[in-house]
Design a protein around this motif. Structure first.
Motif, PDB file in Angstrom:
ATOM      1  N   ALA A 246      17.068  32.351  93.250  1.00 40.00           N
ATOM      2  CA  ALA A 246      18.147  33.195  94.120  1.00 40.00           C
ATOM      3  C   ALA A 246      18.931  32.035  95.178  1.00 40.00           C
ATOM      4  O   ALA A 246      20.130  32.318  95.121  1.00 40.00           O
ATOM      5  N   LEU A 247      18.192  31.358  95.765  1.00 42.41           N
ATOM      6  CA  LEU A 247      18.709  30.331  96.652  1.00 42.41           C
ATOM      7  C   LEU A 247      19.410  29.325  95.874  1.00 42.41           C
ATOM      8  O   LEU A 247      20.647  28.862  96.356  1.00 42.41           O
ATOM      9  N   GLY A 248      18.930  28.865  94.555  1.00 34.69           N
ATOM     10  CA  GLY A 248      19.718  27.863  94.068  1.00 34.69           C
ATOM     11  C   GLY A 248      21.024  28.537  93.196  1.00 34.69           C
ATOM     12  O   GLY A 248      21.919  27.683  93.221  1.00 34.69           O
ATOM     13  N   LEU A 249      21.111  29.581  93.032  1.00 36.50           N
ATOM     14  CA  LEU A 249      22.243  30.352  92.600  1.00 36.50           C
ATOM     15  C   LEU A 249      23.410  30.408  93.496  1.00 36.50           C
ATOM     16  O   LEU A 249      24.361  30.566  93.137  1.00 36.50           O
ATOM     17  N   ILE A 250      23.123  30.308  94.833  1.00 30.17           N
ATOM     18  CA  ILE A 250      24.011  30.489  95.838  1.00 30.17           C
ATOM     19  C   ILE A 250      25.225  29.517  95.806  1.00 30.17           C
ATOM     20  O   ILE A 250      24.825  28.170  95.820  1.00 30.17           O
ATOM     21  N   ASP A 251      26.359  29.767  95.334  1.00 29.34           N
ATOM     22  CA  ASP A 251      27.581  28.821  95.467  1.00 29.34           C
ATOM     23  C   ASP A 251      27.466  27.971  94.254  1.00 29.34           C
ATOM     24  O   ASP A 251      28.030  26.685  94.289  1.00 29.34           O
ATOM     25  N   LEU A 252      26.650  28.119  93.280  1.00 28.18           N
ATOM     26  CA  LEU A 252      26.354  27.190  92.107  1.00 28.18           C
ATOM     27  C   LEU A 252      27.716  26.820  91.593  1.00 28.18           C
ATOM     28  O   LEU A 252      27.915  25.599  91.247  1.00 28.18           O
ATOM     29  N   ALA A 253      28.618  27.862  91.296  1.00 24.79           N
ATOM     30  CA  ALA A 253      29.925  27.417  90.663  1.00 24.79           C
ATOM     31  C   ALA A 253      30.554  26.360  91.695  1.00 24.79           C
ATOM     32  O   ALA A 253      31.660  25.758  90.997  1.00 24.79           O
ATOM     33  N   LEU A 263      29.207  21.173  82.350  1.00 25.54           N
ATOM     34  CA  LEU A 263      28.418  22.022  81.635  1.00 25.54           C
ATOM     35  C   LEU A 263      28.901  23.169  81.638  1.00 25.54           C
ATOM     36  O   LEU A 263      28.779  24.307  80.870  1.00 25.54           O
ATOM     37  N   MET A 264      29.286  23.890  82.979  1.00 27.47           N
ATOM     38  CA  MET A 264      29.468  25.276  83.176  1.00 27.47           C
ATOM     39  C   MET A 264      30.999  25.251  82.452  1.00 27.47           C
ATOM     40  O   MET A 264      31.293  26.452  81.991  1.00 27.47           O
ATOM     41  N   GLU A 265      31.658  24.354  82.374  1.00 28.97           N
ATOM     42  CA  GLU A 265      33.080  24.563  81.931  1.00 28.97           C
ATOM     43  C   GLU A 265      32.971  24.523  80.421  1.00 28.97           C
ATOM     44  O   GLU A 265      33.568  25.359  79.615  1.00 28.97           O
ATOM     45  N   VAL A 266      32.004  23.888  79.614  1.00 28.30           N
ATOM     46  CA  VAL A 266      31.907  23.777  78.367  1.00 28.30           C
ATOM     47  C   VAL A 266      31.083  25.037  77.817  1.00 28.30           C
ATOM     48  O   VAL A 266      31.645  25.675  76.727  1.00 28.30           O
ATOM     49  N   ALA A 267      30.373  25.729  78.753  1.00 29.04           N
ATOM     50  CA  ALA A 267      29.559  26.862  78.456  1.00 29.04           C
ATOM     51  C   ALA A 267      30.254  28.311  78.895  1.00 29.04           C
ATOM     52  O   ALA A 267      29.866  29.326  78.794  1.00 29.04           O
ATOM     53  N   ASP A 268      31.598  28.056  79.205  1.00 28.06           N
ATOM     54  CA  ASP A 268      32.469  29.060  79.674  1.00 28.06           C
ATOM     55  C   ASP A 268      31.630  29.917  80.658  1.00 28.06           C
ATOM     56  O   ASP A 268      31.825  31.214  80.543  1.00 28.06           O
ATOM     57  N   CYS A 269      31.228  29.277  81.986  1.00 25.15           N
ATOM     58  CA  CYS A 269      30.607  30.084  82.878  1.00 25.15           C
ATOM     59  C   CYS A 269      31.556  30.424  84.003  1.00 25.15           C
ATOM     60  O   CYS A 269      32.376  29.315  84.264  1.00 25.15           O
ATOM     61  N   ARG A 270      31.669  31.377  84.450  1.00 22.28           N
ATOM     62  CA  ARG A 270      32.849  31.849  85.540  1.00 22.28           C
ATOM     63  C   ARG A 270      32.134  31.650  86.865  1.00 22.28           C
ATOM     64  O   ARG A 270      30.939  31.084  87.266  1.00 22.28           O
ATOM     65  N   ALA A 271      32.738  32.160  87.863  1.00 19.57           N
ATOM     66  CA  ALA A 271      32.170  31.984  89.439  1.00 19.57           C
ATOM     67  C   ALA A 271      31.134  33.030  89.827  1.00 19.57           C
ATOM     68  O   ALA A 271      30.352  32.757  90.417  1.00 19.57           O
ATOM     69  N   ASP A 272      31.010  34.006  88.714  1.00 22.27           N
ATOM     70  CA  ASP A 272      29.888  35.021  89.114  1.00 22.27           C
ATOM     71  C   ASP A 272      28.527  34.490  88.443  1.00 22.27           C
ATOM     72  O   ASP A 272      28.163  35.266  87.556  1.00 22.27           O
ATOM     73  N   MET A 273      28.156  33.326  88.555  1.00 23.63           N
ATOM     74  CA  MET A 273      27.105  32.923  88.153  1.00 23.63           C
ATOM     75  C   MET A 273      25.769  33.665  88.334  1.00 23.63           C
ATOM     76  O   MET A 273      25.507  33.779  89.509  1.00 23.63           O
ATOM     77  N   THR A 274      24.921  34.165  87.243  1.00 22.84           N
ATOM     78  CA  THR A 274      23.681  34.578  87.428  1.00 22.84           C
ATOM     79  C   THR A 274      22.546  34.044  86.532  1.00 22.84           C
ATOM     80  O   THR A 274      23.008  33.076  85.759  1.00 22.84           O
ATOM     81  N   SER A 275      21.581  34.266  86.436  1.00 23.27           N
ATOM     82  CA  SER A 275      20.274  33.775  85.818  1.00 23.27           C
ATOM     83  C   SER A 275      20.882  33.827  84.265  1.00 23.27           C
ATOM     84  O   SER A 275      20.096  33.035  83.542  1.00 23.27           O
ATOM     85  N   MET A 276      21.428  34.978  83.992  1.00 27.85           N
ATOM     86  CA  MET A 276      21.674  35.195  82.640  1.00 27.85           C
ATOM     87  C   MET A 276      22.618  34.173  82.035  1.00 27.85           C
ATOM     88  O   MET A 276      22.441  33.727  81.065  1.00 27.85           O
ATOM     89  N   HIS A 277      23.399  33.663  82.841  1.00 29.28           N
ATOM     90  CA  HIS A 277      24.465  32.538  82.404  1.00 29.28           C
ATOM     91  C   HIS A 277      23.598  31.218  82.110  1.00 29.28           C
ATOM     92  O   HIS A 277      23.901  30.889  81.144  1.00 29.28           O
ATOM     93  N   ILE A 278      22.475  31.069  83.061  1.00 31.08           N
ATOM     94  CA  ILE A 278      21.882  29.967  82.955  1.00 31.08           C
ATOM     95  C   ILE A 278      20.880  29.988  81.875  1.00 31.08           C
ATOM     96  O   ILE A 278      20.677  29.030  80.926  1.00 31.08           O
TER      97      ILE A 278
END
Length: 566
Positions: A246-253, A263-278
């Protein structure tokens, strides 16, 4: 395979009392109680992960000795060699410790185990080479507990060892002569949480060191790496792990790590990063490095000095992940075919010539899921079987392998997953031994897969507001899965729409006239034996999600199982 639905029973008085005490909806209160957060104090802490929920690092056995030895290394300007396992928590843990030691002014180098050319665990040859280059301290990540011989050899050539590991320890294991063995499963450990991933143990060492050197402000940056490794290693996201993620996900984007950005770019991850994205986008691409090639690519990515070089490595990992998907499908189909020839087995052991070693664990997961049996998938080469195992709920895989240890050359892991090696000639006896053990252990009523239903929800209650309320339970993952609900008296508005020849989209009408969209991944295969036609009455078990597309957000029901009126 038909599934049994177990619907949780809720104490209405307890639910309403907790809902009033912490000002949440009754369904949120019911979910909290079901997850063991039955008091206002526990529930509030669960819904509000904080740094205070990180345990004192020095509670971990061996931590004080490790800190003292590293302080000595700093004082003497020693060179530190880091040995990381090839999986995601080993590679991310290596990066985390490299960053920590750099802050302390220590020179480091590293080695990631090569799945195809080395044994799992620490291997001596690279240590000897490192010692010749002046390295006097070895720190392992996600490995080392069972490496008595290698740590002894390192000691003989003048290299001390600190082990950071999280794998269970067999009763007959002779612990290596390390300066410090930091493992929550150490027989003398009294640490309050043994669910940490390998990167989590590395993070505890980093936390202790940075505090010792007055650099605690650096900890949030390291938490981002620890969170990724923890989620992707599929350890329980409860207790301290929940706080780490939870703490690590804060502002991860908004990370300043070029590798993570790429990595987030190639995986098409957006600003609303959750554990499911990881878990489903970032993790598989990181893991693909060690599965298909070499895990060093992960370290190179996360240590990239600019966005251009980071993008090149991220593109490589993305390509390796696509390659992994293709080979995994091929091996899984072969493993499923062989598994079907053991219809009465309580424990499935399948093997194939030269099946790709990097995907046998993933294939074992699919076989275990399809047949609801603990499973080992072996790759055979030159008379040696290299295997990976996955379990089912409630079956201790590590204990089961212990009953057949004499037939294995080596094994290690946890209750839910393990790796092992055996002589090919022992596979038949191993299959018989494990099958007999599982037959004695698994009760008859647990031989069909269970869906644990959190609550029965009416069509009238089902809404995006419910999804928003449940977002308070993030991060979701192992040990804290997304709630599963059942809604009855639904009607199929039209025949299911088939997507990509294997998934189903269902349009369902509730008893209040509302229309719900449901998607059933692999629904073509999973609906075998059921007739789904327009007008069919449906009882649906599902996870409720918010599906956003082109600025619009709508409710989507992800099907876990259904019962039609046929």
């Amino acid at each position: 395979m038909q599934k049994r639905w177990t619907i949780r029973k809720h104490d209405a008085d307890a639910v309403n009392r907790l809902a009033a005490e912490i000002n949440v909806s009754p369904i949120v209160a019911a979910m909290l109680i079901a997850r063991g957060q039955e008091t206002a104090e526990k529930a509030t802490a669960f819904l509000n992960p904080s740094p205070e929920q990180l345990h004192e690092p020095l509670l971990m056995h061996g931590m004080a000795e490790a800190v003292a030895r590293i302080k000595l290394a700093v004082a003497n300007k020693e060179k530190v060699f880091i040995w990381g396992d090839l999986d995601v928590d080993g590679t991310t843990g290596t990066v985390l410790l490299r960053q920590t030691f750099a802050l302390l002014g220590l020179e480091t180098d590293y080695h990631i185990t090569n799945r195809f050319t080395e044994n799992r665990g620490i291997n001596f040859a690279p240590l000897a080479e490192a010692r010749e280059r002046g390295f006097t301290l070895l720190v392992s990540v996600d490995t080392g507990t069972s490496n008595f011989a290698e740590v002894s050899q390192a000691k003989e050539i003048g290299m001390d060892t600190i082990i950071c590991d999280h794998h269970e320890i067999k009763d007959d294991t002779v612990l290596p002569p390390a300066v410090a063995l930091i493992n929550p499963f150490h027989p003398d450990s009294q640490y309050p949480d043994d669910n940490l991933a390998g990167v989590g143990v590395a993070f505890k060492l980093a936390h202790a060191l940075l505090r010792e050197f007055g650099m605690e402000e650096e900890i949030p940056r390291l938490l981002k790496i620890a969170a990724i490794g923890t989620v992707a290693d599929v350890v329980n996201l409860t207790g301290e792990n929940r706080a780490i993620v939870a703490l690590g996900l804060i502002d991860l984007a908004k990370t300043d790590n070029w590798g993570l950005k790429a990595l987030m770019e190639v995986a098409d991850c957006r600003a609303d990063m959750t554990s499911m994205h990881i878990g489903f986008r970032i993790g598989p691409r990181i893991n693909a490095a060690g599965r298909m090639d070499v895990g060093t690519h992960v370290v190179e990515l996360l240590e990239a000095k600019d966005f251009s070089s980071a993008r090149k490595i991220a593109a490589l990992l993305d390509a390796k992940n696509r390659e992994r998907q293709k080979i995994q499908q091929e091996v899984t189909e072969l493993a499923l075919l062989e598994a079907s020839s053991f219809p009465n087995a309580s424990f499935l052991v399948v093997a194939g010539k030269a099946w790709h070693k990097g995907v046998v664990g993933l294939a074992a997961s699919r076989v275990a899921e399809r047949f609801h049996r603990p499973t080992i998938v072996f790759s055979l080469e030159d008379g040696i079987a290299s295997g990976s195992a996955r379990s089912i709920r409630g079956f201790d895989l590590f204990a089961a392998l212990g009953t057949a240890a004499d037939l294995l050359e080596s094994f290690g892991g946890h209750t839910a997953a393990a790796g092992m090696k055996a002589k090919e000639e022992n596979i038949h006896e191993l299959r018989d031994r494990l099958d007999k053990h599982a037959d004695e252990i698994i009760p008859p009523d647990e031989r069909t897969p269970e869906i644990l239903v959190d609550a029965v929800v009416t069509a009238e209650t089902l809404s995006l507001k419910l999804v928003e309320d449940l977002a308070k339970f993030e991060p979701f993952g192992a040990g804290n899965p997304k709630p599963v609900f059942v809604t009855r008296n639904l009607r199929l508005q039209a025949e299911p729409f088939v997507m990509k020849e294997k998934h189903l989209k269902l349009m369902l009408v509730g008893d209040n006239g509302r229309i719900f969209e449901a998607v059933w991944w692999d629904g073509v295969a999973k609906s075998s034996g059921q007739t789904l036609r327009e007008g069919s009455r449906i009882e649906l078990a599902y996870v409720a999600e918010a599906n956003s597309w082109q600025g619009n957000t709508r409710l989507q029901l992800v099907v876990e199982d259904l019962r039609a009126d046929n």
